[in-house]
Design a protein around this motif. Structure first.
Motif, short mmCIF file in Angstrom:
data_model
loop_
_atom_site.label_atom_id
_atom_site.label_comp_id
_atom_site.label_asym_id
_atom_site.label_seq_id
_atom_site.Cartn_x
_atom_site.Cartn_y
_atom_site.Cartn_z
N LEU A 183 5.80 -6.28 0.45
CA LEU A 183 4.71 -7.23 0.26
C LEU A 183 4.51 -8.05 1.52
O LEU A 183 3.38 -8.39 1.88
CB LEU A 183 5.04 -8.14 -0.94
N ALA A 184 5.62 -8.38 2.18
CA ALA A 184 5.56 -9.13 3.43
C ALA A 184 5.26 -8.23 4.61
O ALA A 184 4.42 -8.55 5.48
CB ALA A 184 6.89 -9.85 3.65
N ALA A 185 5.93 -7.09 4.68
CA ALA A 185 5.83 -6.21 5.85
C ALA A 185 4.41 -5.70 6.08
O ALA A 185 4.01 -5.45 7.23
CB ALA A 185 6.79 -5.04 5.70
N GLN A 186 3.63 -5.55 5.02
CA GLN A 186 2.28 -5.00 5.16
C GLN A 186 1.40 -5.82 6.09
O GLN A 186 0.44 -5.31 6.67
CB GLN A 186 1.62 -4.89 3.78
N HIS A 187 1.71 -7.11 6.26
CA HIS A 187 0.89 -7.98 7.11
C HIS A 187 1.25 -7.88 8.59
O HIS A 187 0.57 -8.50 9.42
CB HIS A 187 1.06 -9.43 6.67
N LEU A 188 2.29 -7.14 8.92
CA LEU A 188 2.85 -7.21 10.27
C LEU A 188 2.86 -5.87 10.99
O LEU A 188 3.60 -5.68 11.95
CB LEU A 188 4.29 -7.75 10.18
N ILE A 189 2.03 -4.94 10.54
CA ILE A 189 2.10 -3.58 11.07
C ILE A 189 0.81 -3.11 11.75
O ILE A 189 0.76 -1.99 12.25
CB ILE A 189 2.46 -2.56 9.96
N ASP A 190 -0.21 -3.96 11.78
CA ASP A 190 -1.51 -3.50 12.26
C ASP A 190 -1.87 -4.01 13.65
O ASP A 190 -2.98 -3.78 14.14
CB ASP A 190 -2.62 -3.92 11.28
N ARG B 80 6.13 -0.60 16.82
CA ARG B 80 7.52 -0.23 16.53
C ARG B 80 7.88 -0.61 15.09
O ARG B 80 8.50 0.17 14.36
CB ARG B 80 8.45 -0.91 17.52
N PHE B 81 7.46 -1.79 14.69
CA PHE B 81 7.75 -2.24 13.33
C PHE B 81 7.04 -1.37 12.29
O PHE B 81 7.59 -1.08 11.23
CB PHE B 81 7.34 -3.70 13.17
N ALA B 82 5.83 -0.92 12.61
CA ALA B 82 5.10 -0.06 11.68
C ALA B 82 5.87 1.22 11.40
O ALA B 82 5.92 1.70 10.26
CB ALA B 82 3.71 0.26 12.24
N GLY B 83 6.49 1.78 12.44
CA GLY B 83 7.30 2.98 12.23
C GLY B 83 8.52 2.70 11.37
O GLY B 83 8.90 3.51 10.51
N GLU B 84 9.13 1.54 11.57
CA GLU B 84 10.29 1.17 10.75
C GLU B 84 9.89 0.96 9.29
O GLU B 84 10.61 1.35 8.37
CB GLU B 84 10.92 -0.11 11.32
N TRP C 152 7.35 2.34 7.69
CA TRP C 152 7.05 3.63 7.08
C TRP C 152 8.33 4.36 6.68
O TRP C 152 8.44 4.88 5.57
CB TRP C 152 6.21 4.48 8.03
N ARG C 153 9.29 4.36 7.57
CA ARG C 153 10.54 5.04 7.25
C ARG C 153 11.27 4.36 6.09
O ARG C 153 11.71 5.02 5.15
CB ARG C 153 11.44 5.07 8.49
N ALA C 154 11.36 3.03 6.14
CA ALA C 154 12.05 2.30 5.07
C ALA C 154 11.29 2.43 3.75
O ALA C 154 11.91 2.51 2.68
CB ALA C 154 12.19 0.83 5.45
N LEU C 155 9.98 2.47 3.81
CA LEU C 155 9.17 2.58 2.60
C LEU C 155 9.40 3.91 1.91
O LEU C 155 9.65 3.96 0.69
CB LEU C 155 7.69 2.40 2.97
N THR C 156 9.32 5.00 2.66
CA THR C 156 9.50 6.31 2.03
C THR C 156 10.93 6.49 1.50
O THR C 156 11.13 7.03 0.41
CB THR C 156 9.16 7.42 3.03
N ASP C 157 11.92 6.02 2.26
CA ASP C 157 13.31 6.17 1.82
C ASP C 157 13.61 5.29 0.61
O ASP C 157 14.25 5.73 -0.35
CB ASP C 157 14.27 5.83 2.96
N THR C 158 13.16 4.04 0.64
CA THR C 158 13.45 3.12 -0.45
C THR C 158 12.73 3.53 -1.72
O THR C 158 13.30 3.49 -2.82
CB THR C 158 13.08 1.67 -0.06
N LEU C 159 11.47 3.92 -1.60
CA LEU C 159 10.73 4.38 -2.78
C LEU C 159 11.38 5.61 -3.40
O LEU C 159 11.48 5.72 -4.63
CB LEU C 159 9.28 4.68 -2.42
N ALA C 160 11.80 6.55 -2.57
CA ALA C 160 12.44 7.76 -3.09
C ALA C 160 13.74 7.41 -3.81
O ALA C 160 14.05 7.96 -4.88
CB ALA C 160 12.70 8.74 -1.96
N GLU D 277 -3.21 7.23 6.44
CA GLU D 277 -3.42 6.96 7.87
C GLU D 277 -2.68 7.96 8.74
O GLU D 277 -3.13 8.28 9.84
CB GLU D 277 -2.94 5.54 8.19
N ARG D 278 -1.56 8.47 8.25
CA ARG D 278 -0.74 9.41 9.02
C ARG D 278 -1.04 10.86 8.69
O ARG D 278 -0.43 11.77 9.27
CB ARG D 278 0.76 9.13 8.76
#
Length: 725
Positions: free
Chosen positions: A140-147, A155-159, A161-169, A233-234
């Motif tokens: 919820l917080a990270a979404q504001h800091l990646i654009d 660099r943070f956007a890549g982090e 994305w990786r954390a999002l896919t791993d944590t959701l899975a 986007e990817r």
């Protein structure tokens, strides 16, 4: 509040006097109090900017280098949910670099030989995740800091994305319940069990681990929507998967948590075995739900009107619980009021917009600081009430309270949205306070100035933008009075629920169960309301040959219902013991549930990182591989684990195998944990697992989620419409 010649302020409050220097941002209104408290919030935010953090449970209290935001004067660490809510509210726009550093501190690789980047769930109930499972608030917080276009943003956007896919899975595997269509776990932020859950859960968090919370599920929904966006986007093929999961989850949240008789969304519901409704509501969950766009507009307005408030503030939970000290119970929390303000703005609920703005101002002014919380009826920082005195803990300059006040000024009053759009929705009743006899009020931000001009006529109840003119870094907004959506505020905020009853006594009598109901109680069977008793009486329930679960609530003279007493389940259990893999022969076709006896003494009931999480493999003749998660939280006595359901044909041999799952001790982040097991000494995911207990369940469709998917598809258009409102 006095304005000083140097641009600073002097605040005199019941606790003393405070002087605040001139700050980089400034509001200019008819209210010196409003403008001065905006300066107070900025000064307190600056105090929260630290080079290192400390907590007694990490590195033995020694400083940990981190250019972060600390949580409060009494909380000198970075906690996942606190910093995430604060960043979402205001800090992403005010200090993005430090916000990213704070969020990065809560990201972790593993130290157990597995790969992945995950958000750390903080220490919590029964040994943390998956009992507490709201760590996805991080996104919820990270979404504001990646654009951004700078290197750190990319660099943070890549982090992310990786954390999002791993944590959701990981959460999908360990926390999602296919039959219910919801994520299990504790309410977000309301993580002191006996404050908002039944008292008996103080020493039995297994129920919490298997129940379903509104706020936590809405956070999962928001994370899935972010994953859908980033995947598109990817060009990632998982975009449709995330979209479908979010769609289904949103529809299920709307269907499962709405309580028509109250016109409110429940804070949590019971377990999959006994999914009872609870007379428990919380303002954060409701506000997140409304702001997410899941709730249809009519229900959102109804719920915001029905959720009660007092002049002193809005309670974070309702109704209040008896014989419970003041903290979450009998309290208002400024950051929750800030989210309530967002929800009110999203729906145009003028009375609640005005109410939350006033409450945030009054609380900060009376305390001289943006406190962690306040007693509900007085908005005091402490009230003496014997053993129930409180708030039990209360910290000045609490980070999310500071952020809540800043957000109230920037977005709540001046309408500056996170993406830069200006959408004021200012109640007409606040015009005398903010405008006085003035024609304009203004806000000076770091790189722009916003001026609001009042209309000549105030015939409506909500001021909105009629026109805008931008010249350079200044935007002038001409306001116009409009008629908002109808809205009121209920006033029974301090009402107490009755005390919970004991577990029901269930006696077999031939083909019936006989259950004795004490006076003014209500019986639930397998999640459904079965019978009410004005006077004490005995009721009969047909006795099945499958597991049946029973619980009671107490109902007062006003119809207010208690939280449920303990659940009592019946059924002919078969015990399976011996060496692994354990073997069992199914007596008949059908669905079964299997639970394990266990003992996990590796930490106290209220904290730690060593909830035991195992994967139970079930292989039955004639069936594909089945299995599920056994969650085994801390406790000093033997308990029953969460249940794994499976299918078997009559006479089939089923083999049960046990293997390690995942818990928070596996994260590298927790190598710094010195407050208990599983930290510096290495990962620990262990319990003394005893016998398995198998019981037959009532038949359901082969794929219970099919029904949910059908319901979800009917609501797809509604959800899409809500998101665009």
């Amino acid at each position: 509040m006095d304005e000083l010649p140097d641009g600073g302020y002097r605040l005199q409050h019941p606790g003393g006097e405070r002087r605040i220097a001139a700050q980089p941002l400034a509001s200019d209104t008819a209210s010196v109090m409003f403008d001065g408290l905006f300066a107070v919030a900025q000064a307190e935010l600056d105090e929260a900017r630290v080079a290192s953090i400390t907590d007694g449970a990490f590195d033995s209290g020694q400083p940990i280098p981190c250019p972060c935001f600390e949580t409060g004067e009494k909380w000198r660490y970075v906690w996942t949910r606190d910093v995430s809510y604060a960043i979402d509210l205001a800090l992403a726009r005010l200090d993005p670099q430090r916000a990213r550093a704070s969020l990065r501190f809560k990201l972790s690789e593993t130290r157990a030989g597995t790969k992945g980047l995950y958000v750390a769930q903080d220490t919590g109930s029964g040994g943390s995740w998956p009992i507490s499972s709201d760590r996805v608030v991080w996104f919820l917080a990270a979404q504001h800091l990646i654009d951004g276009n700078d290197d750190d943003s990319r660099r943070f956007a890549g982090e992310v994305w990786r954390a999002l896919t791993d944590t959701l899975a990981q959460d999908r595997r360990y926390v999602f319940d296919e039959a219910m269509g919801l994520y299990r776990g504790e309410t977000s932020f309301l993580d002191w069990r006996e404050q908002s859950y039944p008292r008996w859960t103080a020493n039995d968090v297994g129920f919490i681990a298997q129940s379903f919370a509104l706020s936590t599920n809405v956070l999962q929904y928001r994370a899935l929507r972010l994953a859908e966006r980033l995947a598109r986007e990817r060009g990632d093929a998982r975009a449709e998967q995330y979209a479908k999961q979010a769609q289904d989850l949103g529809a299920t949240i709307e269907r499962r948590f709405w309580r028509e008789d109250r016109g409110l969304y429940m804070s949590y519901i019971g377990t999959a075995a006994h999914p009872v409704p609870f007379e428990a509501y919380d303002l954060l969950g409701l506000s997140l739900l409304v702001d997410s766009g899941i709730a249809p507009r009519e229900r959102a307005l109804r719920a915001l009107s029905r959720y009660p408030a007092l002049d002193s503030g809005s309670p974070v939970i309702w109704p209040q619980q008896p014989d419970t000290a003041i903290y979450h119970n009998r309290a208002s929390w400024p950051f929750v009021s800030a989210y309530s303000l967002r929800a009110a703005r999203a729906t145009g609920h003028a009375p609640r917009i005005a109410h939350e703005i006033r409450a945030l101002m009054r609380g900060a002014a009376l305390a001289g600081s943006n406190m962690e919380n306040f007693e509900l009826t007085t908005q005091a920082v402490h009230v003496d009430d014997g053993a129930l005195s409180g708030p039990v803990v209360n910290s000045p300059r609490q980070l999310w309270s500071v952020a809540g006040y800043l957000d109230m000024v920037i977005e709540g009053v001046f309408g500056v949205m996170p993406d830069g759009r200006i959408e004021p929705k200012l109640p007409v009743e606040l015009v005398p306070v903010l405008f006085g006899d003035r024609e304009t009020i203004s806000l000076q931000l770091a790189n722009r100035r916003i001026t609001l001009r009042r209309p000549r006529e105030l015939s409506g109840d909500l001021l909105v933008a009629k026109s805008m003119h931008t010249e350079g870094d200044s935007t002038a907004v001409q306001l116009v009075a409009a008629r908002s959506a109808d809205g009121t505020l209920a006033s029974d905020a301090a009402a107490f629920a009755p005390a919970s009853p004991e577990a029901p006594r269930v006696d077999a009598d031939g083909a019936q169960w006989k259950i004795a109901l004490p006076a003014r109680t209500r019986l639930y069977v397998d999640g459904a309301r079965q019978a009410d008793a004005g006077e004490a009486r005995t009721v009969e329930v047909p006795r099945g040959d499958v597991e049946q679960c029973f619980s009671l609530t107490r109902v007062d003279a006003n119809g207010l219902e208690s939280l449920h007493g303990p659940t009592r389940c019946t059924g002919d259990e078969i015990t399976v013991a011996g060496e692994w893999p354990r073997r069992w022969i199914a007596p008949h076709d059908g669905r079964y549930a299997v639970r394990a006896d266990f003992l996990n003494p590796h930490g106290p009931i209220n904290t730690g990182i060593t909830a035991a999480v195992k994967w139970l493999d079930v292989q039955c003749t004639g069936q594909p591989a089945q299995g599920g998660v056994l969650v085994m939280p801390h406790g000093q006595a033997r308990q029953r684990s969460s249940a794994v359901t499976f299918r078997a044909a009559a006479g089939a041999e089923c083999r049960f195998g046990l293997r390690d799952g995942f818990n928070m001790s596996y994260l590298s982040h927790n190598a710094h944990y010195t407050g208990g097991s599983g930290g510096q000494s290495g990962p620990l995911n262990a319990a003394d697992v005893g016998a398995l207990h198998v019981v037959a369940l009532a038949p359901t469709p082969d794929t219970p989620s099919d029904t949910l998917a059908k319901d979800a598809s009917k609501q797809t258009a509604t959800l899409a419409e809500n998101r665009t409102q």
